[in-house]
Scaffold this motif. Structure first.
Motif, PDB file in Angstrom:
ATOM      1  N   SER A 195       0.931  -1.044   0.069  1.00  0.00           N
ATOM      2  CA  SER A 195      -0.007  -0.013   0.106  1.00  0.00           C
ATOM      3  C   SER A 195       0.769   1.372   0.164  1.00  0.00           C
ATOM      4  CB  SER A 195      -0.909   0.087   1.474  1.00  0.00           C
ATOM      5  OG  SER A 195      -0.108  -0.034   2.441  1.00  0.00           O
ATOM      6  N   ALA A 196       2.004   1.196   0.791  1.00  0.00           N
ATOM      7  CA  ALA A 196       2.985   2.458   0.874  1.00  0.00           C
ATOM      8  C   ALA A 196       3.814   2.716  -0.380  1.00  0.00           C
ATOM      9  CB  ALA A 196       3.811   2.079   1.868  1.00  0.00           C
ATOM     10  N   VAL A 197       3.908   1.229  -1.170  1.00  0.00           N
ATOM     11  CA  VAL A 197       4.494   1.425  -2.291  1.00  0.00           C
ATOM     12  C   VAL A 197       3.890   2.156  -3.521  1.00  0.00           C
ATOM     13  CG1 VAL A 197       5.458  -0.122  -4.377  1.00  0.00           C
ATOM     14  CG2 VAL A 197       6.126  -0.553  -1.712  1.00  0.00           C
ATOM     15  N   LYS A 198       2.635   1.422  -3.501  1.00  0.00           N
ATOM     16  CA  LYS A 198       1.886   2.007  -4.565  1.00  0.00           C
ATOM     17  C   LYS A 198       1.358   3.259  -4.480  1.00  0.00           C
ATOM     18  CE  LYS A 198      -1.500  -1.780  -4.991  1.00  0.00           C
ATOM     19  NZ  LYS A 198      -2.935  -2.415  -4.845  1.00  0.00           N
ATOM     20  N   SER A 199       1.516   4.074  -3.113  1.00  0.00           N
ATOM     21  CA  SER A 199       1.416   5.739  -3.057  1.00  0.00           C
ATOM     22  C   SER A 199       2.665   6.179  -3.586  1.00  0.00           C
ATOM     23  CB  SER A 199       1.078   5.860  -1.535  1.00  0.00           C
ATOM     24  OG  SER A 199       1.172   7.357  -1.467  1.00  0.00           O
ATOM     25  N   ARG A 200       3.708   5.772  -3.372  1.00  0.00           N
ATOM     26  CA  ARG A 200       5.082   6.527  -3.854  1.00  0.00           C
ATOM     27  C   ARG A 200       5.200   6.243  -5.440  1.00  0.00           C
ATOM     28  NH1 ARG A 200       8.251   8.581  -5.997  1.00  0.00           N
ATOM     29  NH2 ARG A 200      10.497   8.552  -5.249  1.00  0.00           N
ATOM     30  N   VAL A 201       4.700   5.072  -6.192  1.00  0.00           N
ATOM     31  CA  VAL A 201       4.734   4.981  -7.305  1.00  0.00           C
ATOM     32  C   VAL A 201       3.725   5.963  -8.165  1.00  0.00           C
ATOM     33  CG1 VAL A 201       4.311   3.489  -9.636  1.00  0.00           C
ATOM     34  CG2 VAL A 201       5.535   2.557  -7.404  1.00  0.00           C
ATOM     35  N   ARG A 202       2.752   6.181  -7.468  1.00  0.00           N
ATOM     36  CA  ARG A 202       1.614   7.000  -8.272  1.00  0.00           C
ATOM     37  C   ARG A 202       2.165   8.541  -8.347  1.00  0.00           C
ATOM     38  NH1 ARG A 202      -2.210   4.194  -5.334  1.00  0.00           N
ATOM     39  NH2 ARG A 202      -2.339   5.405  -3.317  1.00  0.00           N
ATOM     40  N   LYS A 205       4.887  10.690 -11.272  1.00  0.00           N
ATOM     41  CA  LYS A 205       4.331  10.801 -12.661  1.00  0.00           C
ATOM     42  C   LYS A 205       5.001  10.769 -13.743  1.00  0.00           C
ATOM     43  CE  LYS A 205       0.393  13.011 -10.405  1.00  0.00           C
ATOM     44  NZ  LYS A 205      -0.309  14.473 -10.195  1.00  0.00           N
ATOM     45  N   ARG A 206       6.514  10.998 -13.705  1.00  0.00           N
ATOM     46  CA  ARG A 206       7.308  11.226 -14.839  1.00  0.00           C
ATOM     47  C   ARG A 206       7.997  10.028 -15.552  1.00  0.00           C
ATOM     48  NH1 ARG A 206      12.035  15.070 -12.808  1.00  0.00           N
ATOM     49  NH2 ARG A 206      12.793  14.624 -15.074  1.00  0.00           N
ATOM     50  N   MET A 207       7.467   8.720 -14.511  1.00  0.00           N
ATOM     51  CA  MET A 207       7.942   7.374 -14.992  1.00  0.00           C
ATOM     52  C   MET A 207       6.794   6.923 -16.148  1.00  0.00           C
ATOM     53  SD  MET A 207       9.035   4.961 -11.996  1.00  0.00           S
ATOM     54  CE  MET A 207       7.589   4.911 -11.459  1.00  0.00           C
ATOM     55  N   MET A 208       7.433   6.809 -17.147  1.00  0.00           N
ATOM     56  CA  MET A 208       6.180   6.332 -18.505  1.00  0.00           C
ATOM     57  C   MET A 208       6.636   4.818 -18.803  1.00  0.00           C
ATOM     58  SD  MET A 208       4.677   9.027 -18.713  1.00  0.00           S
ATOM     59  CE  MET A 208       3.799   8.614 -20.350  1.00  0.00           C
ATOM     60  N   GLN A 209       7.772   4.417 -18.534  1.00  0.00           N
ATOM     61  CA  GLN A 209       7.844   2.837 -18.593  1.00  0.00           C
ATOM     62  C   GLN A 209       7.850   1.846 -17.536  1.00  0.00           C
ATOM     63  OE1 GLN A 209       8.686   2.138 -21.850  1.00  0.00           O
ATOM     64  NE2 GLN A 209       8.619   4.269 -22.379  1.00  0.00           N
ATOM     65  N   HIS A 210       7.306   0.670 -17.874  1.00  0.00           N
ATOM     66  CA  HIS A 210       6.864  -0.441 -16.712  1.00  0.00           C
ATOM     67  C   HIS A 210       8.147  -0.836 -16.231  1.00  0.00           C
ATOM     68  CE1 HIS A 210       2.906  -1.671 -18.145  1.00  0.00           C
ATOM     69  NE2 HIS A 210       2.872  -0.650 -17.933  1.00  0.00           N
ATOM     70  N   TRP A 211       9.208  -0.943 -16.966  1.00  0.00           N
ATOM     71  CA  TRP A 211      10.539  -1.378 -16.390  1.00  0.00           C
ATOM     72  C   TRP A 211      11.194  -0.559 -15.340  1.00  0.00           C
ATOM     73  CZ3 TRP A 211      14.835   1.956 -16.634  1.00  0.00           C
ATOM     74  CH2 TRP A 211      14.965   2.955 -17.583  1.00  0.00           C
ATOM     75  N   SER A 212      10.985   0.847 -15.404  1.00  0.00           N
ATOM     76  CA  SER A 212      11.355   1.789 -14.561  1.00  0.00           C
ATOM     77  C   SER A 212      10.563   1.654 -12.992  1.00  0.00           C
ATOM     78  CB  SER A 212      11.386   3.151 -15.075  1.00  0.00           C
ATOM     79  OG  SER A 212      10.186   3.661 -15.498  1.00  0.00           O
ATOM     80  N   ALA A 213       9.128   1.501 -13.433  1.00  0.00           N
ATOM     81  CA  ALA A 213       8.557   1.239 -12.348  1.00  0.00           C
ATOM     82  C   ALA A 213       8.725  -0.023 -11.328  1.00  0.00           C
ATOM     83  CB  ALA A 213       6.915   1.155 -12.633  1.00  0.00           C
ATOM     84  N   LEU A 214       9.089  -1.141 -12.221  1.00  0.00           N
ATOM     85  CA  LEU A 214       9.407  -2.195 -11.484  1.00  0.00           C
ATOM     86  C   LEU A 214      10.615  -2.137 -10.700  1.00  0.00           C
ATOM     87  CD1 LEU A 214       9.146  -5.379 -11.173  1.00  0.00           C
ATOM     88  CD2 LEU A 214      10.540  -5.413 -13.370  1.00  0.00           C
ATOM     89  N   GLY A 215      11.717  -1.430 -11.321  1.00  0.00           N
ATOM     90  CA  GLY A 215      12.833  -1.198 -10.666  1.00  0.00           C
ATOM     91  C   GLY A 215      12.793  -0.282  -9.295  1.00  0.00           C
ATOM     92  N   VAL A 217       9.914  -0.118  -7.479  1.00  0.00           N
ATOM     93  CA  VAL A 217       9.010  -1.167  -6.703  1.00  0.00           C
ATOM     94  C   VAL A 217      10.034  -2.100  -5.730  1.00  0.00           C
ATOM     95  CG1 VAL A 217       7.389  -2.957  -6.228  1.00  0.00           C
ATOM     96  CG2 VAL A 217       6.811  -0.988  -7.834  1.00  0.00           C
ATOM     97  N   PHE A 218      11.021  -2.451  -6.575  1.00  0.00           N
ATOM     98  CA  PHE A 218      11.947  -3.729  -6.180  1.00  0.00           C
ATOM     99  C   PHE A 218      12.813  -2.786  -5.335  1.00  0.00           C
ATOM    100  CE2 PHE A 218      16.605  -4.593  -6.801  1.00  0.00           C
ATOM    101  CZ  PHE A 218      16.762  -5.827  -6.122  1.00  0.00           C
ATOM    102  N   LYS A 219      13.305  -1.674  -5.515  1.00  0.00           N
ATOM    103  CA  LYS A 219      14.243  -0.993  -4.456  1.00  0.00           C
ATOM    104  C   LYS A 219      13.375  -0.754  -3.043  1.00  0.00           C
ATOM    105  CE  LYS A 219      17.912  -0.259  -4.693  1.00  0.00           C
ATOM    106  NZ  LYS A 219      19.021  -1.202  -4.391  1.00  0.00           N
ATOM    107  N   LEU A 220      11.985  -0.138  -3.392  1.00  0.00           N
ATOM    108  CA  LEU A 220      11.261   0.095  -2.313  1.00  0.00           C
ATOM    109  C   LEU A 220      10.953  -0.896  -1.405  1.00  0.00           C
ATOM    110  CD1 LEU A 220       8.557   2.771  -3.859  1.00  0.00           C
ATOM    111  CD2 LEU A 220      10.446   3.174  -2.168  1.00  0.00           C
ATOM    112  N   MET A 221      10.731  -2.253  -1.735  1.00  0.00           N
ATOM    113  CA  MET A 221      10.323  -3.477  -1.107  1.00  0.00           C
ATOM    114  C   MET A 221      11.644  -3.854  -0.435  1.00  0.00           C
ATOM    115  SD  MET A 221       7.219  -3.878  -1.326  1.00  0.00           S
ATOM    116  CE  MET A 221       7.119  -5.631  -0.688  1.00  0.00           C
ATOM    117  N   GLN A 222      12.962  -3.674  -1.020  1.00  0.00           N
ATOM    118  CA  GLN A 222      14.180  -4.061  -0.423  1.00  0.00           C
ATOM    119  C   GLN A 222      14.372  -3.294   0.849  1.00  0.00           C
ATOM    120  OE1 GLN A 222      17.416  -4.054  -3.242  1.00  0.00           O
ATOM    121  NE2 GLN A 222      17.555  -6.366  -3.012  1.00  0.00           N
ATOM    122  N   ASP A 223      14.045  -2.205   0.611  1.00  0.00           N
ATOM    123  CA  ASP A 223      14.129  -1.342   1.896  1.00  0.00           C
ATOM    124  C   ASP A 223      13.190  -1.587   3.016  1.00  0.00           C
ATOM    125  OD1 ASP A 223      15.275   1.367   3.450  1.00  0.00           O
ATOM    126  OD2 ASP A 223      13.180   1.939   3.071  1.00  0.00           O
TER     127      ASP A 223
END
Length: 245
Positions: A195-202, A205-215, A217-223
């Motif tokens: 839920s916190a990760v979704k808020s951060r990704v939302r 807004k400048r991220m237009m590519q799925h791969w950058s969003a995946l990256g 999310v990956f770093k946020l979840m690692q933290d």
């Protein structure tokens, strides 16, 4: 490169519990949401850890098969219990990849589904009855309360079908240590950190590519993972893996 190294790392052979869910994230101005297929497990020390985080288009059986086969290729041979909501594709894939794994349906999602099929005037009392089943001290008590619920709401077959047809998968946690029940009944271990990760990704807004969003999310979840609490009575996880009843 960090994500790919993490995604291909070896895993333990045995996991007492896993939680699985499909997380949908809106990326920038893209109309289609990014689907992330997520599996979290608990190691023998009782620590929760993200096992896999794979991007997909939808939660299909084939995509979940890819996820589970990937776990097997990285060393996983046995899973005691899997908790998820009503993801048909996941349950079908689990039966093929890990047929001996016991199934636990998420109680929060199930109660929501049942209440949605009842008239609004009946929902408050029905919620209390469902919570009594959820908090039952034994499997026998839970089954007795399910029978009582079925009698009280027999005029609403769709609601009863949700509960009665899935009762075996709703009560699987009774086969495991009482100290772990609260961790096993729902998919909250996955949904809460995301839920916190979704808020951060939302907000990105400048991220237009799925791969950058995946990256991201990956770093946020690692933290986040460094701050996750261990299961209650963590010493019992190793006992479950060893086959204790």
């Amino acid at each position: 490169e960090e994500y790919e190294a993490w995604q291909s790392r070896p895993l333990a052979s045995h996991y007492a519990y896993i939680w699985a869910d499909g997380i949908y994230i809106k990326v920038g101005r893209n109309k289609e949401k990014l689907a992330l297929l997520v599996v979290m497990g608990v190691d023998e020390d009782g620590r929760k850890q993200l096992l896999t985080l794979m991007a997909g288009q939808r939660e299909s059986e084939n995509q979940w098969l890819d996820v589970l086969h990937d776990l097997k290729q990285r060393g996983v041979t046995w899973i005691g219990l899997a908790t998820a909501d009503g993801i048909a594709g996941f349950w079908s894939a689990l039966g093929q990849a890990f047929p001996r794994t016991k199934r636990q349906r998420c109680w929060v999602h199930m109660m929501r589904n049942i209440l949605d099929k009842l008239p609004r005037a009946k929902q408050t009392q029905a919620r209390k009855s469902l919570q009594r089943i959820y908090n039952a001290a034994t499997r026998a008590e839970a089954k007795a309360r399910i029978i009582r619920f079925a009698e009280s709401y027999k005029a609403y077959p769709p609601a009863l079908k949700c509960l009665v047809e899935n009762q075996q998968d709703l009560l699987s946690y009774f086969d495991f240590p009482r100290e772990h029940w609260r961790h096993l009944k729902t998919t909250n271990p996955i949904e809460s950190p995301f839920s916190a990760v979704k808020s951060r990704v939302r907000r990105a807004k400048r991220m237009m590519q799925h791969w950058s969003a995946l990256g991201l999310v990956f770093k946020l979840m690692q933290d986040q993972q460094t701050r996750w609490h261990r299961l209650d009575a963590p010493e019992l996880v190793a006992a479950v893996v060893a086959g204790a009843k």
